[in-house]
Design an enzyme around this catalytic site. Structure first.
Site, short mmCIF file in Angstrom:
data_model
loop_
_atom_site.label_atom_id
_atom_site.label_comp_id
_atom_site.label_asym_id
_atom_site.label_seq_id
_atom_site.Cartn_x
_atom_site.Cartn_y
_atom_site.Cartn_z
N GLU A 130 2.96 69.34 41.55
CA GLU A 130 2.62 70.72 41.20
C GLU A 130 2.10 70.76 39.76
O GLU A 130 2.56 70.00 38.90
CB GLU A 130 3.85 71.63 41.31
CG GLU A 130 4.27 71.94 42.73
CD GLU A 130 3.46 73.07 43.38
OE1 GLU A 130 2.51 73.58 42.74
OE2 GLU A 130 3.79 73.42 44.52
N HIS A 172 -3.74 70.61 48.30
CA HIS A 172 -2.88 71.29 49.27
C HIS A 172 -3.72 71.95 50.36
O HIS A 172 -3.35 71.95 51.53
CB HIS A 172 -2.02 72.32 48.53
CG HIS A 172 -0.92 72.89 49.36
ND1 HIS A 172 -0.04 73.82 48.88
CD2 HIS A 172 -0.54 72.70 50.65
CE1 HIS A 172 0.82 74.16 49.81
NE2 HIS A 172 0.53 73.49 50.91
#
Length: 199
Positions: A130, A172
């Site tokens: 992330e 993602h």
């Protein structure tokens, strides 16, 4: 009269005084080694996710690792850490990279399955990273964030024998079945893959 008792007390006092005379700098730090043992990537800070937010495993023996998946948090760094540590959120990633300075936190051990991709098969076969920021605000994608993330991804690829290319380092949004768009159109893939290869 018992002569051993005062001698025993005196000996304890002398031992205590000798220990007190040792400079603190020469004593091992009680925290020394704790952080090093807790992280898989040297230099990362251990910020563990709740055990309710990932699946314990023994990867790569249980699942082969095929991908590094790049995410953008849509949140601040501290808020993301608190989300991963909240057992009711059911989400986590292996790593979190801070925007301002590229600081790396590890939240889930690489051997375990973080819940980051929204696809169980991809979760089992990937390391999730992330990045602090928002997909529509490119100012969050700082040089420090790119540099430190590229080093982390390069080390991960080297560790698991993954090619440092777009087939194995994915966003993602490329995970089958996802409704996410991160890292978004402002993520500079050309720059990032080049940095990973030169890290």
């Amino acid at each position: 009269m018992d002569h051993t008792r005062p001698l025993s007390s005196r000996r304890r006092i002398l031992k205590g005084a000798a220990l007190a005379a040792v400079p603190y700098a020469l004593l091992p730090d009680p925290q020394a080694g704790a952080q090093t043992q807790a992280v898989d990537y040297p230099g990362a800070e251990w910020q563990p996710a709740s055990t309710s937010n990932y699946t314990a495993s023994t990867r790569p023996s249980t699942y082969a690792l095929d991908y590094v998946i790049i995410h953008v948090t849509q949140e601040t760094y501290p808020k993301t850490v608190s989300i991963f540590q909240n057992p009711q959120k059911k989400v986590s990633a292996h790593y979190l990279v801070r925007s301002a300075d590229g600081h790396v936190a590890q939240c889930v051990r690489e051997a375990d399955v973080a819940w980051h991709a929204g696809n169980w098969d991809y979760n089992t076969r990937s390391i999730g990273i992330e990045h602090e920021g928002w997909v529509d605000q490119p100012e969050w994608f700082t040089d420090a964030l790119y540099q430190q993330s590229a080093k982390l991804t390069a080390a991960t690829c080297a560790k698991y024998g993954l090619p440092k290319d777009r087939a194995h380092i994915i966003g993602h949004y490329e995970v089958p079945g996802t409704d996410h768009t991160d890292p978004g159109p402002n993520w500079d893939w050309t720059r990032y893959i080049r940095m990973v290869n030169f890290a």
